[in-house]
Design a protein around this motif. Sequence first.
Motif, PDB file in Angstrom:
ATOM      1  N   LEU A   1      44.409  34.735  17.241  1.00  0.00           N
ATOM      2  CA  LEU A   1      43.427  35.784  17.534  1.00  0.00           C
ATOM      3  C   LEU A   1      42.368  35.359  18.551  1.00  0.00           C
ATOM      4  CD1 LEU A   1      42.325  38.587  17.004  1.00  0.00           C
ATOM      5  CD2 LEU A   1      41.087  37.681  15.019  1.00  0.00           C
ATOM      6  N   PRO A   2      41.701  34.207  18.380  1.00  0.00           N
ATOM      7  CA  PRO A   2      40.696  33.833  19.395  1.00  0.00           C
ATOM      8  C   PRO A   2      41.305  33.597  20.771  1.00  0.00           C
ATOM      9  CG  PRO A   2      41.007  32.069  17.788  1.00  0.00           C
ATOM     10  CD  PRO A   2      41.695  33.259  17.246  1.00  0.00           C
ATOM     11  N   GLN A   3      42.536  33.110  20.822  1.00  0.00           N
ATOM     12  CA  GLN A   3      43.201  32.926  22.114  1.00  0.00           C
ATOM     13  C   GLN A   3      43.460  34.277  22.775  1.00  0.00           C
ATOM     14  OE1 GLN A   3      46.635  30.282  21.862  1.00  0.00           O
ATOM     15  NE2 GLN A   3      45.673  29.172  20.178  1.00  0.00           N
ATOM     16  N   MET A   4      43.808  35.280  21.950  1.00  0.00           N
ATOM     17  CA  MET A   4      44.017  36.621  22.485  1.00  0.00           C
ATOM     18  C   MET A   4      42.720  37.196  23.039  1.00  0.00           C
ATOM     19  SD  MET A   4      47.061  37.942  22.467  1.00  0.00           S
ATOM     20  CE  MET A   4      46.731  39.696  22.377  1.00  0.00           C
ATOM     21  N   ILE A   5      41.612  36.890  22.377  1.00  0.00           N
ATOM     22  CA  ILE A   5      40.316  37.384  22.857  1.00  0.00           C
ATOM     23  C   ILE A   5      40.008  36.818  24.240  1.00  0.00           C
ATOM     24  CG2 ILE A   5      37.818  37.291  22.436  1.00  0.00           C
ATOM     25  CD1 ILE A   5      38.450  37.379  19.439  1.00  0.00           C
ATOM     26  N   VAL A   6      40.300  35.527  24.417  1.00  0.00           N
ATOM     27  CA  VAL A   6      40.100  34.897  25.729  1.00  0.00           C
ATOM     28  C   VAL A   6      41.011  35.546  26.768  1.00  0.00           C
ATOM     29  CG1 VAL A   6      40.302  32.752  27.033  1.00  0.00           C
ATOM     30  CG2 VAL A   6      39.347  32.718  24.727  1.00  0.00           C
ATOM     31  N   LEU A   7      42.277  35.770  26.400  1.00  0.00           N
ATOM     32  CA  LEU A   7      43.236  36.381  27.324  1.00  0.00           C
ATOM     33  C   LEU A   7      42.786  37.784  27.731  1.00  0.00           C
ATOM     34  CD1 LEU A   7      45.946  36.548  28.816  1.00  0.00           C
ATOM     35  CD2 LEU A   7      47.006  37.246  26.648  1.00  0.00           C
ATOM     36  N   ILE A   8      42.387  38.586  26.768  1.00  0.00           N
ATOM     37  CA  ILE A   8      41.955  39.953  27.068  1.00  0.00           C
ATOM     38  C   ILE A   8      40.705  39.936  27.951  1.00  0.00           C
ATOM     39  CG2 ILE A   8      40.979  42.048  26.040  1.00  0.00           C
ATOM     40  CD1 ILE A   8      42.838  41.551  23.637  1.00  0.00           C
ATOM     41  N   GLY A   9      39.778  39.014  27.659  1.00  0.00           N
ATOM     42  CA  GLY A   9      38.581  38.907  28.487  1.00  0.00           C
ATOM     43  C   GLY A   9      38.914  38.554  29.929  1.00  0.00           C
ATOM     44  N   ALA A  10      39.851  37.613  30.111  1.00  0.00           N
ATOM     45  CA  ALA A  10      40.262  37.223  31.461  1.00  0.00           C
ATOM     46  C   ALA A  10      40.950  38.384  32.175  1.00  0.00           C
ATOM     47  CB  ALA A  10      41.191  36.014  31.391  1.00  0.00           C
ATOM     48  N   CYS A  11      41.772  39.132  31.449  1.00  0.00           N
ATOM     49  CA  CYS A  11      42.461  40.274  32.056  1.00  0.00           C
ATOM     50  C   CYS A  11      41.478  41.352  32.486  1.00  0.00           C
ATOM     51  CB  CYS A  11      43.474  40.852  31.066  1.00  0.00           C
ATOM     52  SG  CYS A  11      44.915  39.815  30.759  1.00  0.00           S
ATOM     53  N   LEU A  12      40.465  41.604  31.648  1.00  0.00           N
ATOM     54  CA  LEU A  12      39.477  42.623  31.992  1.00  0.00           C
ATOM     55  C   LEU A  12      38.697  42.251  33.248  1.00  0.00           C
ATOM     56  CD1 LEU A  12      38.104  43.498  28.428  1.00  0.00           C
ATOM     57  CD2 LEU A  12      39.505  44.951  29.899  1.00  0.00           C
ATOM     58  N   LEU A  13      38.486  40.963  33.450  1.00  0.00           N
ATOM     59  CA  LEU A  13      37.745  40.512  34.635  1.00  0.00           C
ATOM     60  C   LEU A  13      38.486  40.818  35.928  1.00  0.00           C
ATOM     61  CD1 LEU A  13      36.308  37.059  33.451  1.00  0.00           C
ATOM     62  CD2 LEU A  13      35.037  39.197  33.845  1.00  0.00           C
ATOM     63  N   VAL A  14      39.822  40.896  35.861  1.00  0.00           N
ATOM     64  CA  VAL A  14      40.607  41.152  37.079  1.00  0.00           C
ATOM     65  C   VAL A  14      41.180  42.568  37.096  1.00  0.00           C
ATOM     66  CG1 VAL A  14      41.170  38.745  37.514  1.00  0.00           C
ATOM     67  CG2 VAL A  14      42.639  40.076  35.993  1.00  0.00           C
ATOM     68  N   GLY A  15      40.573  43.457  36.294  1.00  0.00           N
ATOM     69  CA  GLY A  15      40.938  44.872  36.382  1.00  0.00           C
ATOM     70  C   GLY A  15      42.059  45.324  35.483  1.00  0.00           C
ATOM     71  N   TRP A  16      42.199  44.718  34.326  1.00  0.00           N
ATOM     72  CA  TRP A  16      43.271  45.085  33.382  1.00  0.00           C
ATOM     73  C   TRP A  16      43.093  46.513  32.896  1.00  0.00           C
ATOM     74  CZ3 TRP A  16      43.328  44.466  27.556  1.00  0.00           C
ATOM     75  CH2 TRP A  16      44.632  44.560  27.047  1.00  0.00           C
TER      76      TRP A  16
ATOM     77  N   TRP B   1      54.483  41.981  30.891  1.00  0.00           N
ATOM     78  CA  TRP B   1      54.435  43.401  31.257  1.00  0.00           C
ATOM     79  C   TRP B   1      53.157  44.052  30.738  1.00  0.00           C
ATOM     80  CZ3 TRP B   1      55.034  47.738  27.823  1.00  0.00           C
ATOM     81  CH2 TRP B   1      55.106  48.978  28.490  1.00  0.00           C
ATOM     82  N   ALA B   2      52.721  43.635  29.550  1.00  0.00           N
ATOM     83  CA  ALA B   2      51.553  44.253  28.936  1.00  0.00           C
ATOM     84  C   ALA B   2      50.227  43.708  29.469  1.00  0.00           C
ATOM     85  CB  ALA B   2      51.615  44.067  27.416  1.00  0.00           C
ATOM     86  N   PHE B   3      50.198  42.417  29.784  1.00  0.00           N
ATOM     87  CA  PHE B   3      48.928  41.798  30.199  1.00  0.00           C
ATOM     88  C   PHE B   3      48.856  41.530  31.698  1.00  0.00           C
ATOM     89  CE2 PHE B   3      48.902  40.624  25.663  1.00  0.00           C
ATOM     90  CZ  PHE B   3      47.633  41.054  25.327  1.00  0.00           C
ATOM     91  N   TRP B   4      49.925  41.018  32.257  1.00  0.00           N
ATOM     92  CA  TRP B   4      49.886  40.602  33.660  1.00  0.00           C
ATOM     93  C   TRP B   4      50.088  41.765  34.615  1.00  0.00           C
ATOM     94  CZ3 TRP B   4      54.565  39.896  36.809  1.00  0.00           C
ATOM     95  CH2 TRP B   4      54.291  39.372  38.091  1.00  0.00           C
ATOM     96  N   GLU B   5      51.114  42.578  34.381  1.00  0.00           N
ATOM     97  CA  GLU B   5      51.416  43.663  35.317  1.00  0.00           C
ATOM     98  C   GLU B   5      50.257  44.644  35.505  1.00  0.00           C
ATOM     99  OE1 GLU B   5      55.423  46.024  36.146  1.00  0.00           O
ATOM    100  OE2 GLU B   5      54.304  46.927  34.500  1.00  0.00           O
ATOM    101  N   PRO B   6      49.511  45.029  34.451  1.00  0.00           N
ATOM    102  CA  PRO B   6      48.385  45.957  34.672  1.00  0.00           C
ATOM    103  C   PRO B   6      47.235  45.370  35.484  1.00  0.00           C
ATOM    104  CG  PRO B   6      49.106  46.031  32.379  1.00  0.00           C
ATOM    105  CD  PRO B   6      49.780  44.855  33.009  1.00  0.00           C
ATOM    106  N   THR B   7      47.263  44.068  35.752  1.00  0.00           N
ATOM    107  CA  THR B   7      46.203  43.463  36.579  1.00  0.00           C
ATOM    108  C   THR B   7      46.581  43.447  38.052  1.00  0.00           C
ATOM    109  OG1 THR B   7      47.056  41.184  36.414  1.00  0.00           O
ATOM    110  CG2 THR B   7      45.600  41.963  34.643  1.00  0.00           C
ATOM    111  N   LEU B   8      47.825  43.819  38.367  1.00  0.00           N
ATOM    112  CA  LEU B   8      48.285  43.779  39.754  1.00  0.00           C
ATOM    113  C   LEU B   8      47.854  45.036  40.507  1.00  0.00           C
ATOM    114  CD1 LEU B   8      51.943  42.462  39.224  1.00  0.00           C
ATOM    115  CD2 LEU B   8      49.865  41.148  39.673  1.00  0.00           C
TER     116      LEU B   8
END
Length: 289
Positions: A132-147, A234-241
């Motif tokens: 769970l905490p790792q997912m929070i970090v991942l989601i935060g990083a994705c939001l920073l690049v326009g997820w 597909w769920a995390f990386w592709e929406p940031t492109l």
Amino acid sequence: MAGKVDGFVRPGSGRGLLDVYGDRFLLKLLVRKEIKIRYRGSVLGLLWSYVKPLMQFLIYFIALGIFLNLEHGTPNYAIYLFAGIVLVNFFTEALSNSTRSIVDNRDLIRKIYLPRELFPVATVWVSAAHFLPQMIVLIGACLLVGWAPSVLQLAAVVLIFIMVSVLATGLGLMFGAVNVYFRDSENIVDMIVMVVTWASPVLYVWSMVQRAMGPWYWLYQLNPMTTAVEVFHWAFWEPTLKADQVVTGTIPPNLFTVWLPVSMVVTLVVLFLGQLTFRRLSVHFAQEL
């Protein structure tokens, strides 16, 4: 009732994982115990759930992304890499700990009878608590690049989490039971853990494997963790492109129509075999331990 004598349950005649659901309170206690024991005397405690994946990410990003120049060939390579690391770490931690769960709880198993499946399942839940905490970090990083994920992509994340949890539980039941009789099973699991990171498209893109394996690429896709990582991408990386970065080869062909259903079937088969193996071997756990 079959399997019961004067209100007592005959060892080995329980309902398997169904008994775990019936003993949810015991499961909660075991999860708390595992977390407390793991971080007893630790300075950072649960913060290790952040430190370890971040250190892995830095090592892989510098070695592969910068030194081997994969960063330039893969847009937002940092997100691509970390999404795979988070998921694979969850699986490998759950599998490693569930393999040792029966042996590590030998004193408790020898003293009282309770559903033995509780121990591997509890370790998977503990790994989920670290996930769970790792997912929070991942989601935060994705939001920073326009997820900006779709509802389907968010649903896919939940589905993959469940699938990987079931896969780790099935393998954990199998190797956890075998490990009671053959302690070198832990060495086999250590090798599996090492291979999984490289046998899934975590550090590289799937198209590299397709070019190298050619018509045998389908063998690579049979690995449920391969499909799981690809769906996570597909769920995390592709929406940031950006629009011009999303190309036809972003995700493998037939990922959702063929490989995801196949992976789910393989996962259920592994769970069935793991439960079957566990029930056959658990009858003599107390004597062997």
